[in-house]
Design a protein around this motif. Sequence first.
Motif, PDB file in Angstrom:
ATOM      1  N   SER A  13      11.377  12.771  -1.980  1.00 36.79           N
ATOM      2  CA  SER A  13      10.073  12.582  -1.454  1.00 36.79           C
ATOM      3  C   SER A  13       9.014  12.168  -2.383  1.00 36.79           C
ATOM      4  N   ARG A  14       7.886  11.765  -1.879  1.00 34.48           N
ATOM      5  CA  ARG A  14       6.484  11.429  -2.576  1.00 34.48           C
ATOM      6  C   ARG A  14       6.164  12.704  -3.485  1.00 34.48           C
ATOM      7  N   PHE A  36      14.145  18.171   5.696  1.00 36.91           N
ATOM      8  CA  PHE A  36      13.368  17.037   6.660  1.00 36.91           C
ATOM      9  C   PHE A  36      14.169  17.325   7.946  1.00 36.91           C
ATOM     10  N   LYS A  43       9.062  24.832   7.427  1.00 34.25           N
ATOM     11  CA  LYS A  43       8.173  23.700   8.170  1.00 34.25           C
ATOM     12  C   LYS A  43       7.030  24.282   8.869  1.00 34.25           C
ATOM     13  N   GLY A  53       2.544  17.909   8.819  1.00 31.37           N
ATOM     14  CA  GLY A  53       3.825  18.470   8.201  1.00 31.37           C
ATOM     15  C   GLY A  53       4.266  17.655   7.239  1.00 31.37           C
ATOM     16  N   LYS A  54       3.381  17.063   6.326  1.00 29.43           N
ATOM     17  CA  LYS A  54       3.863  16.105   5.368  1.00 29.43           C
ATOM     18  C   LYS A  54       3.983  16.736   4.044  1.00 29.43           C
ATOM     19  N   ILE A  55       4.866  16.080   3.214  1.00 24.11           N
ATOM     20  CA  ILE A  55       4.758  16.466   1.812  1.00 24.11           C
ATOM     21  C   ILE A  55       4.298  15.310   0.877  1.00 24.11           C
ATOM     22  N   PRO A  56       3.887  15.396  -0.039  1.00 22.97           N
ATOM     23  CA  PRO A  56       3.395  16.664  -0.880  1.00 22.97           C
ATOM     24  C   PRO A  56       2.285  17.315  -0.097  1.00 22.97           C
ATOM     25  N   GLU A  68      -1.751  14.316   0.806  1.00 21.16           N
ATOM     26  CA  GLU A  68      -1.997  12.842   0.258  1.00 21.16           C
ATOM     27  C   GLU A  68      -1.900  12.917  -1.329  1.00 21.16           C
ATOM     28  N   THR A  69      -0.738  12.153  -1.542  1.00 20.42           N
ATOM     29  CA  THR A  69      -0.506  11.952  -3.081  1.00 20.42           C
ATOM     30  C   THR A  69      -1.554  11.737  -3.790  1.00 20.42           C
ATOM     31  N   PRO A  70      -2.322  10.726  -3.759  1.00 19.47           N
ATOM     32  CA  PRO A  70      -3.475  10.349  -4.485  1.00 19.47           C
ATOM     33  C   PRO A  70      -4.532  11.402  -4.699  1.00 19.47           C
ATOM     34  N   GLU A 109       1.048   1.198  -1.368  1.00 16.69           N
ATOM     35  CA  GLU A 109       1.974   2.064  -0.501  1.00 16.69           C
ATOM     36  C   GLU A 109       2.126   1.067   0.989  1.00 16.69           C
TER      37      GLU A 109
HETATM   38  N1  LIG Z   1       0.074   9.778   2.909  1.00 17.85           N
HETATM   39  C1  LIG Z   1       0.962  10.671   2.466  1.00 17.85           C
HETATM   40  C2  LIG Z   1       2.338  10.383   2.913  1.00 17.85           C
HETATM   41  C3  LIG Z   1       3.487  11.590   2.830  1.00 17.85           C
HETATM   42  C4  LIG Z   1       4.730  11.265   3.450  1.00 17.85           C
HETATM   43  O1  LIG Z   1       4.732  10.494   4.248  1.00 17.85           O
HETATM   44  N2  LIG Z   1       5.750  12.359   3.126  1.00 17.85           N
HETATM   45  C5  LIG Z   1       6.866  12.171   3.604  1.00 17.85           C
HETATM   46  C6  LIG Z   1       8.156  12.332   2.615  1.00 17.85           C
HETATM   47  S1  LIG Z   1       7.992  10.997   1.338  1.00 17.85           S
HETATM   48  C7  LIG Z   1       7.240  13.034   4.556  1.00 17.85           C
HETATM   49  O2  LIG Z   1       6.612  14.212   4.568  1.00 17.85           O
HETATM   50  N3  LIG Z   1       7.899  13.121   5.681  1.00 17.85           N
HETATM   51  C8  LIG Z   1       8.448  14.049   6.537  1.00 17.85           C
HETATM   52  C9  LIG Z   1       7.914  13.975   7.930  1.00 17.85           C
HETATM   53  O3  LIG Z   1       6.895  13.199   7.997  1.00 17.85           O
HETATM   54  O4  LIG Z   1       8.092  14.778   8.575  1.00 17.85           O
HETATM   55  C10 LIG Z   1       0.826  10.830   0.894  1.00 17.85           C
HETATM   56  O5  LIG Z   1       0.579   9.923   0.178  1.00 17.85           O
HETATM   57  O6  LIG Z   1       1.210  11.769   0.290  1.00 17.85           O
END
Ligand SMILES: N[C@@H](CCC(=O)N[C@@H](CS)C(=O)NCC(=O)O)C(=O)O
Length: 203
Positions: A13-14, A36, A43, A53-56, A68-70, A109
């Motif tokens: 993942s990111r 996932f 979770k 619920g997104k990573i990182p 948000e990665t940046p 992105e």
């Molecule tokens: N905008 C976020 C995007 C984060 C993202 O989409 N992460 C994905 C993995 S690469 C994730 O968490 N997916 C699991 C989900 O959406 O449930 C960033 O830049 O960090």
Amino acid sequence: MPERLKLYFNPRSRAVTARWMLEEVGADYELVPIGFEADDANKQALRAVNRMGKIPTLVLSDGTAISETPAIIAWLADAYPEAALAPAVGTPERGPYYRWLFFGGSCIEPALTETMMRKDAPPLPKTSVGWGTYEDVLATVEEAVSTSPYLLGERFSAADLYVGAGLSFAGMFGEPQVKANKVLQDYVARVTDRDAYRRSQSQ
Ligand SMILES: N[C@@H](CCC(=O)N[C@@H](CS)C(=O)NCC(=O)O)C(=O)O
């Protein structure tokens, strides 16, 4: 800034990019594995700090969560100034530094997503979407790194980490235009030839 950080993480993942940055600055951190699958054990804890619920997602010792990665990269660069990965606030170089960090999130992105995930769809209108076209996005980075080794000139910065990670990801997944572009490939090789990058890739 000596504090213990927590990174919600999956090696595919990111979050790997955020881990690379943690390694660059020498932070003390732990990884919280996130699968996932909907019923993943961690979770719920992740959603409690980031409803997407997104990573990182990075959690500081006082409980503050950063997603948000940046944003994670920018925060770490400022919190660990001894790593010298960002120009000082208020200096002229800080402008291009922000420009490239935001270019990563708002142009590279979505352009990559469009080209890699909507292959058979007609391109979105270039004057309306913020990234214009994928070709323009790549050409813009190419121009910047064809005359100097890094986006800000002679010195690697956190902006290279983020932009380089995006391009590296595209190349790894076989995106043909990145793969065929020697300037971009050389740039990716340059920015990833770092011990912190190699440490971030371990499973
Ligand atoms: N905008 C976020 C995007 C984060 C993202 O989409 N992460 C994905 C993995 S690469 C994730 O968490 N997916 C699991 C989900 O959406 O449930 C960033 O830049 O960090």
